[in-house]
Write a protein that holds these residues in place. Structure first.
Motif, PDB file in Angstrom:
ATOM      1  N   GLU A  82     -15.408 -42.498 -29.136  1.00  0.00           N
ATOM      2  CA  GLU A  82     -16.305 -43.547 -29.606  1.00  0.00           C
ATOM      3  C   GLU A  82     -15.763 -44.206 -30.873  1.00  0.00           C
ATOM      4  N   ASP A  83     -14.941 -43.455 -31.638  1.00  0.00           N
ATOM      5  CA  ASP A  83     -14.410 -43.963 -32.907  1.00  0.00           C
ATOM      6  C   ASP A  83     -12.893 -43.984 -32.988  1.00  0.00           C
ATOM      7  N   TYR A  84     -12.230 -43.224 -32.096  1.00  0.00           N
ATOM      8  CA  TYR A  84     -10.765 -43.138 -32.148  1.00  0.00           C
ATOM      9  C   TYR A  84     -10.206 -43.531 -30.788  1.00  0.00           C
ATOM     10  N   LEU A  85      -9.278 -44.478 -30.788  1.00  0.00           N
ATOM     11  CA  LEU A  85      -8.677 -44.951 -29.551  1.00  0.00           C
ATOM     12  C   LEU A  85      -7.508 -44.072 -29.148  1.00  0.00           C
ATOM     13  N   ASN A  86      -7.350 -43.902 -27.833  1.00  0.00           N
ATOM     14  CA  ASN A  86      -6.177 -43.228 -27.271  1.00  0.00           C
ATOM     15  C   ASN A  86      -5.918 -41.874 -27.921  1.00  0.00           C
ATOM     16  N   THR A  87      -6.920 -41.045 -27.990  1.00  0.00           N
ATOM     17  CA  THR A  87      -6.733 -39.706 -28.532  1.00  0.00           C
ATOM     18  C   THR A  87      -7.330 -38.682 -27.586  1.00  0.00           C
ATOM     19  N   ALA A  88      -6.933 -37.458 -27.754  1.00  0.00           N
ATOM     20  CA  ALA A  88      -7.443 -36.350 -26.941  1.00  0.00           C
ATOM     21  C   ALA A  88      -7.451 -35.098 -27.798  1.00  0.00           C
ATOM     22  N   ALA A  89      -8.389 -34.241 -27.549  1.00  0.00           N
ATOM     23  CA  ALA A  89      -8.504 -32.985 -28.293  1.00  0.00           C
ATOM     24  C   ALA A  89      -8.323 -31.803 -27.355  1.00  0.00           C
ATOM     25  N   SER A  90      -7.739 -30.761 -27.885  1.00  0.00           N
ATOM     26  CA  SER A  90      -7.618 -29.510 -27.131  1.00  0.00           C
ATOM     27  C   SER A  90      -7.981 -28.348 -28.048  1.00  0.00           C
ATOM     28  N   ILE A  91      -8.435 -27.283 -27.432  1.00  0.00           N
ATOM     29  CA  ILE A  91      -8.832 -26.090 -28.180  1.00  0.00           C
ATOM     30  C   ILE A  91      -8.138 -24.873 -27.584  1.00  0.00           C
ATOM     31  N   THR A  92      -7.552 -24.070 -28.439  1.00  0.00           N
ATOM     32  CA  THR A  92      -6.995 -22.777 -28.041  1.00  0.00           C
ATOM     33  C   THR A  92      -7.700 -21.686 -28.834  1.00  0.00           C
ATOM     34  N   ILE A  93      -7.831 -20.524 -28.233  1.00  0.00           N
ATOM     35  CA  ILE A  93      -8.527 -19.413 -28.868  1.00  0.00           C
ATOM     36  C   ILE A  93      -7.511 -18.527 -29.586  1.00  0.00           C
ATOM     37  N   ASP A  94      -7.703 -18.360 -30.890  1.00  0.00           N
ATOM     38  CA  ASP A  94      -6.810 -17.515 -31.689  1.00  0.00           C
ATOM     39  C   ASP A  94      -7.311 -16.086 -31.806  1.00  0.00           C
ATOM     40  N   SER A  95      -8.619 -15.918 -31.854  1.00  0.00           N
ATOM     41  CA  SER A  95      -9.177 -14.578 -32.035  1.00  0.00           C
ATOM     42  C   SER A  95     -10.485 -14.470 -31.261  1.00  0.00           C
ATOM     43  N   TYR A  96     -10.525 -13.499 -30.354  1.00  0.00           N
ATOM     44  CA  TYR A  96     -11.720 -13.268 -29.541  1.00  0.00           C
ATOM     45  C   TYR A  96     -12.642 -12.312 -30.289  1.00  0.00           C
ATOM     46  N   GLU A  97     -13.732 -12.816 -30.788  1.00  0.00           N
ATOM     47  CA  GLU A  97     -14.640 -11.986 -31.577  1.00  0.00           C
ATOM     48  C   GLU A  97     -16.038 -11.888 -30.986  1.00  0.00           C
ATOM     49  N   SER A  98     -16.431 -12.857 -30.185  1.00  0.00           N
ATOM     50  CA  SER A  98     -17.824 -12.871 -29.723  1.00  0.00           C
ATOM     51  C   SER A  98     -18.033 -12.096 -28.429  1.00  0.00           C
ATOM     52  N   ASN A  99     -16.963 -11.881 -27.642  1.00  0.00           N
ATOM     53  CA  ASN A  99     -17.109 -11.156 -26.384  1.00  0.00           C
ATOM     54  C   ASN A  99     -17.058  -9.664 -26.676  1.00  0.00           C
ATOM     55  N   GLN A 100     -18.184  -9.108 -27.062  1.00  0.00           N
ATOM     56  CA  GLN A 100     -18.204  -7.732 -27.517  1.00  0.00           C
ATOM     57  C   GLN A 100     -19.237  -6.917 -26.766  1.00  0.00           C
ATOM     58  N   VAL A 101     -18.932  -5.620 -26.668  1.00  0.00           N
ATOM     59  CA  VAL A 101     -19.896  -4.637 -26.186  1.00  0.00           C
ATOM     60  C   VAL A 101     -19.914  -3.509 -27.207  1.00  0.00           C
ATOM     61  N   ILE A 102     -20.963  -2.714 -27.145  1.00  0.00           N
ATOM     62  CA  ILE A 102     -21.112  -1.596 -28.072  1.00  0.00           C
ATOM     63  C   ILE A 102     -21.141  -0.313 -27.255  1.00  0.00           C
ATOM     64  N   VAL A 103     -20.320   0.658 -27.641  1.00  0.00           N
ATOM     65  CA  VAL A 103     -20.302   1.956 -26.971  1.00  0.00           C
ATOM     66  C   VAL A 103     -20.817   3.005 -27.949  1.00  0.00           C
ATOM     67  N   LEU A 104     -21.844   3.723 -27.529  1.00  0.00           N
ATOM     68  CA  LEU A 104     -22.488   4.713 -28.382  1.00  0.00           C
ATOM     69  C   LEU A 104     -22.582   6.047 -27.653  1.00  0.00           C
ATOM     70  N   GLY A 105     -22.850   7.092 -28.421  1.00  0.00           N
ATOM     71  CA  GLY A 105     -23.060   8.401 -27.824  1.00  0.00           C
ATOM     72  C   GLY A 105     -21.862   9.302 -28.009  1.00  0.00           C
ATOM     73  N   HIS A 106     -21.593  10.128 -26.993  1.00  0.00           N
ATOM     74  CA  HIS A 106     -20.559  11.148 -27.083  1.00  0.00           C
ATOM     75  C   HIS A 106     -19.203  10.573 -26.663  1.00  0.00           C
ATOM     76  N   VAL A 107     -18.651   9.758 -27.542  1.00  0.00           N
ATOM     77  CA  VAL A 107     -17.334   9.163 -27.354  1.00  0.00           C
ATOM     78  C   VAL A 107     -16.550   9.366 -28.654  1.00  0.00           C
ATOM     79  N   ALA A 108     -15.237   9.210 -28.570  1.00  0.00           N
ATOM     80  CA  ALA A 108     -14.398   9.424 -29.761  1.00  0.00           C
ATOM     81  C   ALA A 108     -14.558   8.308 -30.783  1.00  0.00           C
ATOM     82  N   HIS A 109     -14.778   7.080 -30.302  1.00  0.00           N
ATOM     83  CA  HIS A 109     -14.835   5.929 -31.208  1.00  0.00           C
ATOM     84  C   HIS A 109     -16.084   5.103 -30.891  1.00  0.00           C
ATOM     85  N   GLN A 110     -17.169   5.381 -31.595  1.00  0.00           N
ATOM     86  CA  GLN A 110     -18.390   4.616 -31.394  1.00  0.00           C
ATOM     87  C   GLN A 110     -18.296   3.265 -32.089  1.00  0.00           C
TER      88      GLN A 110
END
Length: 293
Positions: A82-110
């Motif tokens: 709407e404001d910039y002619l002949n341009t395009a944007a792209s996104i790459t993921i550098d660090s995956y932080e939001s796709n998380q699960v939590i493991v609790l209980g009798h495990v080595a690394h809770q």
């Protein structure tokens, strides 16, 4: 009316549970690189904020949570044109932080685990130190676990066929923010679900009370209907509704819990006598996904 609480125990529900989300979608905490062709002043690393948005200098905010990197790039491209002619944007993921699960209980690394793709149950267990490196040595391995999804659903899984490689259908794809709870083989459990801070199964302690179980789960949250907390006992098919304030004033008489009891804290207007127990009957038998070997 939607079910107040759901426990999955039947094999025929596995396909629905196993529906994968397909591609990684962005969420709060993810670190991305934005490239706007021909406009380095708009490009650079960005962190997806708690509101699901990223900031572009001179342009403003863009909500990218819930979108793939490609879709987010197309969304920004469309807005910029709407404001910039002949341009395009792209996104790459550098660090995956939001796709998380939590493991609790009798495990080595809770704790919290992050994944770059859709994790499976076995991947989460292995990362937490609760799965063997080979199926030939299952010494000390857990026999079952619970996947807690949201505030109203627990899925119990018999791990023995999975760890032996005999039933890979039990290697359930996990959803973002799932909790995997691995009890000790001898644990006797009670369940605190609904509008509490940390819903899920909890190992019983000696003479465990209703209030103790509720406090273990962080207590009712702001959405709770504290006057109609449901205490269900599937072992004898009974249910009572407890007014928390009255209960405390009465010093919690006769409130000792039994294994398998469920404390359910509903949203305002949801609980009524007889309703929750209808949803909880499968817990009476504690059937698992796979038959014991």
């Amino acid at each position: 009316m939607p079910a107040a609480f759901e426990t999955t125990t039947a094999d025929d529900e596995l396909p629905q549970i196993q529906s994968p989300s397909g591609r990684y979608v962005l969420g709060p905490g993810d670190v991305v690189s934005v490239t706007v062709w021909g406009h380095p002043e708009l490009s650079g690393k960005r962190v997806v904020g708690p509101d699901g948005e990223i900031q572009l200098p001179f342009v403003g905010s863009f909500r990218v949570a819930g979108l793939s990197a490609d879709d987010a790039g197309r969304k920004i491209t469309s807005a910029l044109r709407e404001d910039y002619l002949n341009t395009a944007a792209s996104i790459t993921i550098d660090s995956y932080e939001s796709n998380q699960v939590i493991v609790l209980g009798h495990v080595a690394h809770q704790g919290v685990q992050t994944f770059s793709g859709d994790p499976t149950l076995l991947e989460a267990l292995a990362k937490a130190g609760a799965a063997p490196s080979t199926k030939d040595d299952l010494t000390g391995m857990p026999t079952r676990c619970a996947i807690i999804r949201g505030r109203d659903r627990i899925m119990w899984v018999d791990l023995r066929p999975l760890l032996r490689g005999k039933d890979v259908s039990l290697n359930i794809p996990l959803h973002r923010n799932d909790i995997v709870f691995v009890p000790d083989q001898d644990d006797q459990l009670v369940y605190v679900m609904g509008q509490v801070k940390n819903p899920g199964p909890y190992p019983m302690t000696a003479n465990m009370s209703f209030l103790e179980a509720l406090s273990r789960a962080g207590g009712p949250n702001d959405n709770a209907q504290q006057g109609k907390i449901v205490l269900a006992r599937p072992s004898n098919n009974t249910e009572q509704v407890v007014d928390l304030e009255d209960f405390v004033h009465q010093n919690g008489s006769n409130d000792q819990l039994e294994p398998g009891d469920i404390v359910y804290v509903p949203k305002s207007g949801m609980a009524k006598v007889g309703y929750v127990l209808q949803q909880l009957n499968p817990l009476a038998t504690m059937a698992l996904f796979a038959a014991a070997l």
